[in-house]
Scaffold this motif. Structure first.
Motif, short mmCIF file in Angstrom:
data_model
loop_
_atom_site.label_atom_id
_atom_site.label_comp_id
_atom_site.label_asym_id
_atom_site.label_seq_id
_atom_site.Cartn_x
_atom_site.Cartn_y
_atom_site.Cartn_z
N ARG A 1 58.07 -45.58 -42.47
CA ARG A 1 57.86 -44.30 -42.48
C ARG A 1 56.36 -43.85 -43.18
O ARG A 1 56.23 -42.83 -42.89
CB ARG A 1 58.75 -43.21 -43.02
N ASP A 2 55.89 -44.40 -44.10
CA ASP A 2 55.12 -44.29 -44.53
C ASP A 2 53.31 -44.86 -43.48
O ASP A 2 52.28 -44.70 -44.48
CB ASP A 2 54.57 -44.70 -46.05
N LEU A 3 53.66 -45.68 -42.64
CA LEU A 3 52.69 -46.40 -41.72
C LEU A 3 51.67 -44.98 -41.62
O LEU A 3 50.57 -45.09 -41.69
CB LEU A 3 52.83 -47.00 -40.75
N PHE A 4 52.00 -43.47 -40.99
CA PHE A 4 51.18 -42.51 -40.63
C PHE A 4 50.84 -41.98 -41.84
O PHE A 4 50.25 -40.79 -41.74
CB PHE A 4 51.36 -42.17 -39.28
N ASN A 5 51.08 -41.92 -42.57
CA ASN A 5 51.10 -40.71 -43.86
C ASN A 5 49.35 -41.22 -44.65
O ASN A 5 49.45 -42.51 -44.30
CB ASN A 5 52.15 -40.19 -44.29
N ASP A 6 48.87 -40.70 -46.00
CA ASP A 6 48.13 -41.18 -46.54
C ASP A 6 48.47 -41.36 -48.20
O ASP A 6 47.83 -41.75 -48.34
CB ASP A 6 47.04 -39.86 -47.11
N LYS A 7 49.80 -42.24 -48.17
CA LYS A 7 49.84 -43.20 -49.32
C LYS A 7 48.95 -44.33 -49.63
O LYS A 7 48.38 -44.74 -50.44
CB LYS A 7 51.25 -43.17 -49.19
N ALA A 8 48.83 -44.93 -48.33
CA ALA A 8 48.03 -46.08 -48.07
C ALA A 8 46.47 -46.12 -46.96
O ALA A 8 46.55 -45.68 -46.04
CB ALA A 8 48.77 -47.56 -48.28
N ASP A 9 45.81 -46.82 -47.70
CA ASP A 9 44.10 -46.54 -46.26
C ASP A 9 44.74 -48.47 -46.08
O ASP A 9 44.29 -48.39 -44.87
CB ASP A 9 43.58 -46.67 -47.20
N VAL A 10 45.17 -49.39 -46.40
CA VAL A 10 45.93 -50.98 -46.08
C VAL A 10 46.72 -50.66 -46.82
O VAL A 10 47.15 -50.76 -47.18
CB VAL A 10 44.76 -51.60 -46.81
N ILE A 11 47.94 -51.64 -45.24
CA ILE A 11 49.37 -51.44 -45.64
C ILE A 11 49.43 -53.29 -45.43
O ILE A 11 49.10 -54.14 -44.47
CB ILE A 11 50.26 -50.95 -44.90
N VAL A 12 49.84 -54.17 -46.40
CA VAL A 12 50.22 -55.81 -45.71
C VAL A 12 51.28 -55.65 -45.67
O VAL A 12 52.06 -55.80 -46.80
CB VAL A 12 49.28 -55.85 -47.40
N CYS A 13 51.51 -56.80 -44.84
CA CYS A 13 52.67 -57.17 -44.93
C CYS A 13 52.56 -58.77 -43.76
O CYS A 13 51.49 -59.00 -43.79
CB CYS A 13 53.94 -55.75 -43.41
N ASP A 14 54.15 -59.12 -43.68
CA ASP A 14 53.61 -60.61 -42.32
C ASP A 14 53.14 -60.08 -41.04
O ASP A 14 53.78 -58.88 -40.72
CB ASP A 14 55.03 -61.70 -43.19
N GLY A 15 53.36 -61.39 -40.41
CA GLY A 15 52.59 -61.26 -39.05
C GLY A 15 53.43 -60.84 -38.59
O GLY A 15 53.70 -60.23 -37.26
N PHE A 16 55.24 -61.61 -38.78
CA PHE A 16 56.35 -60.77 -37.77
C PHE A 16 56.37 -59.76 -38.05
O PHE A 16 56.72 -58.76 -37.07
CB PHE A 16 57.82 -61.69 -38.55
N THR A 17 56.76 -58.94 -39.30
CA THR A 17 56.32 -57.32 -39.31
C THR A 17 55.40 -57.02 -38.96
O THR A 17 56.00 -56.01 -37.56
CB THR A 17 56.75 -57.60 -40.97
N GLY A 18 54.57 -57.33 -38.74
CA GLY A 18 53.07 -56.23 -38.30
C GLY A 18 52.91 -56.28 -37.15
O GLY A 18 52.91 -55.15 -36.82
N ASN A 19 53.57 -57.68 -36.92
CA ASN A 19 53.03 -57.26 -35.23
C ASN A 19 54.91 -56.61 -34.61
O ASN A 19 54.47 -55.91 -33.64
CB ASN A 19 53.08 -58.84 -34.44
N ILE A 20 55.28 -56.99 -35.33
CA ILE A 20 56.79 -55.78 -34.15
C ILE A 20 56.27 -53.99 -34.79
O ILE A 20 56.48 -52.94 -34.04
CB ILE A 20 58.09 -56.17 -35.41
N MET A 21 56.17 -53.66 -35.94
CA MET A 21 55.47 -52.59 -36.66
C MET A 21 54.23 -52.34 -35.03
O MET A 21 54.31 -50.91 -34.30
CB MET A 21 55.35 -52.17 -37.67
N LEU A 22 53.68 -53.18 -34.85
CA LEU A 22 52.16 -52.73 -34.06
C LEU A 22 52.20 -52.33 -32.48
O LEU A 22 52.17 -52.06 -32.53
CB LEU A 22 51.29 -53.95 -33.41
N LYS A 23 53.45 -53.30 -31.94
CA LYS A 23 54.07 -53.15 -30.52
C LYS A 23 54.67 -52.53 -30.34
O LYS A 23 54.83 -51.42 -29.66
CB LYS A 23 55.05 -54.18 -31.17
N LEU A 24 55.52 -51.51 -31.40
CA LEU A 24 56.19 -50.00 -31.77
C LEU A 24 55.20 -48.81 -31.42
O LEU A 24 55.93 -47.96 -31.00
CB LEU A 24 57.52 -50.63 -33.01
#
Length: 312
Positions: free
Chosen positions: A215-238
């Motif tokens: 839920r923090d992906l679109f707020n200002d808690k972080a400028d850069v969010i790190v994750c593995d590519g499996f998680t990141g790709n799911i989040m990107l497509k969503l």
């Protein structure tokens, strides 16, 4: 400066790519040149249709194309005269300063690793993407698909790569770097997250601010969010689906309009020894234009050199 562009890659190639190149040319400086790589027999008639002088571009003719569904490694090896293979050869030889394509993303990743190779000290190059923030501005998410399985050291590297990209390309001073997790507490997460957290916390190479949740992906808690590519790709497509859903529902909203991939161009491959960008397979002329501008920015800022220095 010579910006290499694969004209044959993408669902709407070559026309959409050519139109994007024409649009970008209007804003390039006199010493910023586009090198179009692909079948010139298809490219030049498209330029004529637009009344565009072909002398504004350089051309490298190729006769093969790597299809979107082809096996990446086999295609690179079996089609040495494809636009992607030739583009990487030119990049390796220093005849172009960057290379971008909306074609087979797997072939682009394989080509980058085989030709210009990963920067010394980086085990796994990664892909990053821009994320719009609710209160304005943008953040960065990585990895978004290059590495489905990662080790803790890989995620620490992604933190360094993302921080440097955010600072030098996105102009964010001292960017806040966070680890994507299922809770904010230090001890939360699966084995990968729990092993990565202390390493990121101890790293002197970026401004680590701890764990964040989805839920923090679109707020200002972080400028850069790190994750593995499996998680990141799911989040990107969503996230990409948000814009499509608003269009289908007939909704008009400034924030969700910013989820339109066309605004951001392509996904940089971070961690290799030259600027490489991968565009969306359905890239429109507007997306191609912005991908060219991304390439220019990566060259002008000397981002690759700064990454190399960080990993020495």
């Amino acid at each position: 400066m010579k910006i290499g562009l694969d004209i044959m890659g993408g669902d709407y190639a070559p026309k959409a790519i050519v139109l994007g190149a024409i649009a970008a040319h209007q804003s390039l400086a006199p010493d910023e040149h586009l090198v179009l790589i692909g079948d010139t027999q298809q490219i030049k008639p498209l330029l004529s249709e637009q009344g565009f002088n072909p002398d504004h571009f350089e051309f490298v003719h190729t006769e093969e194309v790597i299809g979107m569904g082809e096996h990446p490694t086999k295609a690179i090896l079996q089609k040495p005269n494809s636009s992607i293979s030739v583009g990487f050869q030119l990049l390796k030889e220093g005849k172009i300063n960057s290379f971008a394509s909306a074609g087979n993303s797997g072939a682009m990743l394989v080509g980058a690793v085989f030709s210009v190779k990963p920067i010394a000290g980086i085990a796994r190059p990664c892909l990053c993407t821009i994320v719009p923030k609710l209160k304005g501005g943008v953040g960065l998410l990585l990895d978004v698909g290059a590495n489905a399985d990662c080790k803790p050291d890989n995620l620490v590297d992604f933190g360094i790569l993302g921080s440097l990209y955010a600072e030098h390309i996105m102009q964010i001073e001292n960017p806040k770097v966070a680890l994507m997790n299922i809770g904010e507490e230090d001890e939360k997460g699966n084995m990968l997250a729990m092993a990565t957290f202390p390493l990121m916390k101890q790293s002197p190479h970026f401004n680590f601010v701890g764990n964040v949740e989805g839920r923090d992906l679109f707020n200002d808690k972080a400028d850069v969010i790190v994750c593995d590519g499996f998680t990141g790709n799911i989040m990107l497509k969503l996230a990409e689906s948000f814009y499509v859903l608003t269009i289908k529902k007939g909704l008009k909203d400034e924030f969700f309009d910013r989820f339109n991939y066309e605004n951001y161009g392509g996904s940089p491959v971070l961690g290799v020894n030259a600027p490489v960008l991968i565009g969306h397979g359905i890239s429109s002329p507007e997306a191609v234009k912005n991908m060219i501008f991304q390439s220019r920015d990566m060259i002008n800022t000397g981002l690759v050199g700064k990454i190399q220095a960080a990993f020495q």
